[in-house]
Design an enzyme around this catalytic site. Structure first.
Site, PDB file in Angstrom:
ATOM      1  N   ASP A 303      33.074  -0.720   2.595  1.00  9.61           N
ATOM      2  CA  ASP A 303      32.868  -1.714   3.646  1.00  9.61           C
ATOM      3  C   ASP A 303      31.433  -2.216   3.730  1.00  9.61           C
ATOM      4  O   ASP A 303      31.202  -3.338   4.146  1.00  9.61           O
ATOM      5  CB  ASP A 303      33.331  -1.156   4.997  1.00  9.61           C
ATOM      6  CG  ASP A 303      34.853  -1.014   5.056  1.00  9.61           C
ATOM      7  OD1 ASP A 303      35.541  -2.030   4.822  1.00  9.61           O
ATOM      8  OD2 ASP A 303      35.350   0.086   5.313  1.00  9.61           O
ATOM      9  N   TYR A 387      40.016  -2.349  10.884  1.00 11.12           N
ATOM     10  CA  TYR A 387      39.322  -1.225  11.512  1.00 11.12           C
ATOM     11  C   TYR A 387      38.068  -1.658  12.257  1.00 11.12           C
ATOM     12  O   TYR A 387      37.397  -2.596  11.869  1.00 11.12           O
ATOM     13  CB  TYR A 387      38.892  -0.201  10.456  1.00 11.12           C
ATOM     14  CG  TYR A 387      39.830   0.973  10.349  1.00 11.12           C
ATOM     15  CD1 TYR A 387      39.906   1.915  11.360  1.00 11.12           C
ATOM     16  CD2 TYR A 387      40.646   1.147   9.233  1.00 11.12           C
ATOM     17  CE1 TYR A 387      40.771   3.009  11.258  1.00 11.12           C
ATOM     18  CE2 TYR A 387      41.509   2.219   9.128  1.00 11.12           C
ATOM     19  CZ  TYR A 387      41.566   3.146  10.146  1.00 11.12           C
ATOM     20  OH  TYR A 387      42.413   4.211  10.047  1.00 11.12           O
TER      21      TYR A 387
END
Lengths: 677, 677
Positions: A303, A387
């Protein structure tokens, strides 16, 4: 140029980003900007300047720039903003720069109008006239050996929303288009052998309209108000990014990739300003998913390296993301087209009461001390598609630093057909919705500076004495000790967690000895959520995420060794493994008593459950960096005690005792709750 | 008798304690009372009453009594308070009941006037006319094979205070008198081979007078006020010991030994009141010290079984031990002479804001939800001589229960002679002061009742697939899963922590299947501070602390199997090991799908450092009991969102969005901190 000089660690200002972009455009025409970010000052120069900013020249402001030009050509360069001039400009081959928000945003619309996607939607059960109800989360493709690294790709994880306000993650589709970001077209679709049609279950929603329909919010939660009528206990100084609080002082940076960065962390120890860490940040993470069925192996997002915790960061809202008296810092970043995007309130800073700092009562004489603790929290929250990561850096008065991450948001999901077995690779979190097993592995990068630059790492294990029960050295069998292993070389530094020995790692300065204990001053990493990488040795994730193979790696400090999975992470094959494995090299480099970087990988393994759906109650991960043998005694004895009475004062019926108990606190209930019969 | 009927789980009231004592005295004359405490109702009867309190007879109130009569004879009995009558009275041989505060208090004075102690003080450097400056912490003797179990003994850890207000732990003495509590005399003194004279260093103090002398308290800490203007969100019902909060309901008990006890913990799941735990408490702990030199092996206190977390509990002060709106419960216990001692505010109950409960932002449309969390904390703090244990039981809205212990207070210390080496068994935390390595191992006792009484424990390990990289089942090598091992027998239940597999244990009800996931409803133990017992197999501590040999034991439920190190812990030899090892027996008993008790030992290994001295900043230990497959979806979606806006509301420029952000929060600083140049 701005009317003030930025601190050398300050992120590029809006004006500086514009200047860098203008200079690049002038030289190279229209290009897509993927990175325009501060190149942090070279450490040697910066260290000299920090030591003597009156006489040492201030480090120049330099922008790192990564662009994609026509034809998908990738360039990286440096722009010296004081010139201003371009001091480096090179073409990079076989690498893909970080993915931008704009690239992500383009994919969904393209999918909706692509005939091959429309066809697959039809097979799944979505008619062609409902393509506006089709959504996708465009993910990094990870690495797909069919296409390699030279074509810029993303994969589109597909969903359906019956209504625009439905949570799409309960309606996943079973195929996966692949998007060429350069040519702006779908170039392939991965279709599973066994088809799984859209499952149209009644919606399960978390937003307020849905809750109101279900009977509304609970009404029994009374407000808690948190106020600081005399203001906060921290000060921002300099250009507004250096903070001073309870003997701590440090600079709060921020970049597109790591988000929050802390530099030059020091602690004022009774007037002696002692350096602790030169730089600290989360430098990378990887989220491998555990379902082996193609193409789910491609789900292992980095990420930070592939999207950027800065690019993805939230604009925080007062009284929502934080409560109390909050100070915010904004963030500025380039847009792909060469503009500047401002994220208001990208960072929040506040204090919280932290319970008891220390307490002791003497049973024999009732002398007592109770002192309450305070903590300082510097927070950002970033959203990586489904998320959310709430990253809190907690500073404690006693010298402890606690990175604290809360995972929330929504599970990545995949459709199941009626009667399908998850085979243990995931959980049916809601009828027909498979949430695959996954890990969240974070890499904490620490450049220690514990009373100076030359530091050493020891691995410490709690061990029973080798001497058997009954032997003279260990007659009663109770002997145990802390076994210290000095990590001498990069090879020796590759160490794993050992729960059985409560393993910790000490970063110490062997040249500075604690006057009381005779031990080197140190900071200990106490980290207990260290699951280890579950993808097997030699697997794709193992190859790409070299940093995650061990709980700890240590390297000798080098400017520009910042990104443990490599500079350009998208579509790396892992052959060779970039970043940390390269720096470890043949393993012979000495890392003892020198300027070092410690890389610590920690995190959790998440086996989903229905409780996590459709939105996940925050799951905490935390670790501690604790001073050990750093101070000569408890460093917080001068924190005002709430109550303190000495034995002689007890004997004098309380005369002279200190009663500074919080007077705002009150009894919650009267004597109202006992039912007489 | 009181004007109300106690709840059957309520601790004995003051009146009931007096009644039990009066009955015993009438029958048996003057005795020393060591225990007068509720015998909790037999489970079968209590369960029936809980299910139908209208028709099932209310369980009688019964007092457990343990006394020492003349000549050191130990008796244990039961007093049925409804009779009232003594229903059991037996003499116990070779066992020593729990040590009382009164016994502890007697030792110090006795040492000061004992000629052999005065002699040893002289050798240490304390003249006879300074015996009033000599102090001792009277400890359980543990077990000393020279004296066995039939003579009631304590050991006196000796200290000196130059001034009554000095912290004695910086002035330890090197010898250890042994006290016969029955005969009230010193019967021996353990003197080390190498003498270590008193080290008279300048005092290091934490109390307010000392801090004021050193320049005073820091002045830069601004108040944080926490208020609940509309009151708290919990209700106390019944006799004032049942609490309802955010769908939780449970009974808060308290006894001399465990302190806090939770019974009949249920969760209201959308109108369905579901049982989770029948009973939960900390049932025992042991603190083994790691210095093998005689007599330090005797330092391994069982603070609950030997002293009692109830007997040692603090009276808590508003605005000191807790902040905000606090509700307190008092505790009553017998005195040794047969009176009643009240501890005012023995338990505090309050709520705290708990950060973000869940959050999600959709990157494509900016729809957002942010909901803040609340937690409920039930706390007691007990002082075991030098150490303080702040035990918080934290209840979360999402069904998680979090036992959370903070260790503070003062290190146990021993004197070093000039130039002495600790040999790694301790740390010189201050010049001449050796704080020995030690562990704090707590035993959490859980009688689960997860949707009913028949429960099963599975050990769960995060495992990579066995299939190699490149194989058809695991081509990319990313497959991983949760390996479940069903614990069938007491022998199989003896399991250790495995950090490498992030091991957890699930307590589940195999007869109740989650409608979404198809898995049994369960609660998972997520516990990461599980160091294992460092004293070796066969050692004295290993023999006495059977519960600490493994992270988890499971036994079939039996009334009265409450104390895992045995009923009477002082001076047990460990041959045989009492409590849990006895109940495990030959290991063949089935513990699957029946009424079970899970015993979980967790804690920390503490290698002291100067930072811990003279008073220790609180060190946290925590674990989670998390619902998994217990709810069919996120159970907190009806917690009022601070902010919620759907995609259609974003499109409608915010119309209909919910903005319930906390309006009391405010910006901390103006735009005041940027320095213009």
């Amino acid at each position: 140029m701005p009317a003030y000089l930025p601190h050398p660690f300050d992120p590029l200002t809006s004006v500086e980003i514009e200047l860098a972009i203008a200079i690049v455009k002038r030289a190279h025409g229209e290009v897509n900007f993927h990175v325009v970010s501060l190149q942090e000052p070279r450490k040697a120069q910066m260290t000299a300047w920090l030591a003597d900013s009156q006489n040492v020249p201030r480090p120049d402001r330099v922008a790192e720039v990564v662009v994609i030009a026509a034809g998908g050509k990738v360039y990286e360069g440096l722009v010296d903003l004081s010139g201003p001039k371009i001091t480096k400009w090179i073409q990079v081959h076989g690498a893909q720069p970080i993915i931008t928000i704009e690239e992500l945003s383009a994919v969904e619309h393209a999918c909706r109008v692509d005939p091959t996607v429309i066809e697959q939607c039809g097979i799944s059960g979505v008619p062609a006239d409902e393509m506006h109800k089709v959504y996708c989360d465009p993910w990094t493709i990870g690495y797909d050996e069919r296409f390699g690294s030279n074509v810029r790709l993303q994969q589109a994880l597909m969903y359906y929303r019956p209504d625009v306000d439905n949570c799409q993650y309960q309606y996943p589709l079973d195929f996966c288009p692949i998007w060429n970001a350069t040519e702006k077209k779908i170039i392939a679709i991965d279709v599973p052998k066994i088809r799984r049609p859209l499952r149209m279950n009644p919606p399960l929603e978390y937003h307020h309209l849905a809750v109101e329909k279900q009977g509304g919010y609970r009404t029994d939660l009374k407000p808690i108000n948190i106020t600081q009528p005399e203001g906060v206990s921290f000060k921002m100084s300099g250009t507004g990014r250096e903070i001073e609080w309870q003997n701590w002082k440090f600079h709060i940076g921020f970049n597109y990739r790591e988000g929050l960065v802390f530099n030059n962390i020091t602690f004022n120890d009774k007037g002696n300003v002692r350096p602790i860490f030169y730089r600290m940040s989360l430098a990378e993470m990887v989220v491998p998913y555990g379902n082996p069925e193609h193409p789910h192996q491609r789900k292992h997002a980095f990420d930070l390296g592939e999207y950027g915790a800065g690019y993805l960061t939230n604009s925080l809202a007062l009284g929502c993301d934080c409560k109390g008296s909050i100070h915010y810092l904004d963030a500025f970043m380039p847009t792909q087209a060469g503009g500047v995007r401002k994220v208001k309130n990208a960072i929040c800073i506040h204090e919280e009461d932290d319970g008891i700092l220390f307490k002791h009562t003497d049973f024999r004489d009732d002398s007592t001390i109770v002192t309450r603790a305070r903590k300082l929290i510097v927070q950002q929250i970033f959203t990586a598609a489904n998320y959310e990561y709430a990253v809190q850096w907690v500073f404690h008065q006693d010298g402890t630093i606690q990175p604290d991450i809360k995972l929330t948001g929504i599970l990545n999901t995949y459709v199941m057909h009626e009667g399908e077995d998850t085979h243990g690779w995931g959980t049916e979190v809601s009828k027909g919705v498979n949430a695959h097993n996954h890990q969240h592995l974070f890499c904490l990068r620490i450049n220690p500076n514990i009373d100076g630059q030359n530091n050493t790492v020891n691995m410490v294990d709690a061990m029973a004495s080798d001497a058997p029960v009954g032997s003279p050295e260990n007659f009663y069998g109770n002997a145990f000790y802390a076994k210290r292993t000095r990590l001498e070389t990069t090879a020796q530094s590759m160490t794993d967690y050992n729960g059985a020995t409560s393993r910790t790692w000490d970063m110490c300065n062997e040249s500075v000895i604690n006057s009381q204990s005779g031990k080197p001053v140190s900071y200990k990493i106490v980290s207990r959520e260290v699951p280890g990488l579950l993808p097997k040795e030699g697997s794709l994730v193992w190859k790409r995420a070299g940093f995650a193979r061990h709980a700890v790696h240590v390297t000798k400090y080098a400017d520009d060794q910042l990104w443990p999975a490599g500079d350009h992470v998208p579509q790396t094959s892992g052959a060779p493994s970039h970043g940390l494995p390269e720096w470890i090299g043949d393993g012979t480099e000495s890392i003892a008593n020198t300027d070092i970087v410690l890389w610590h990988t920690f995190g959790i393994t998440h086996f989903p459950a229905p409780e996590d759906f459709p939105v996940m109650p925050a799951e905490p991960i935390t670790l501690l960096l604790r001073p050990r043998h750093f101070f000569t005694c408890n460093p917080v004895m001068d924190v005002p005690a709430s109550y303190s009475i000495t034995p002689s004062q007890v004997a004098a019926k309380g005369k002279g005792a200190r009663d500074a108990a919080d007077k705002v606190s009150e009894l919650a209930l009267g004597g109202c709750c006992r039912t007489k019969l």
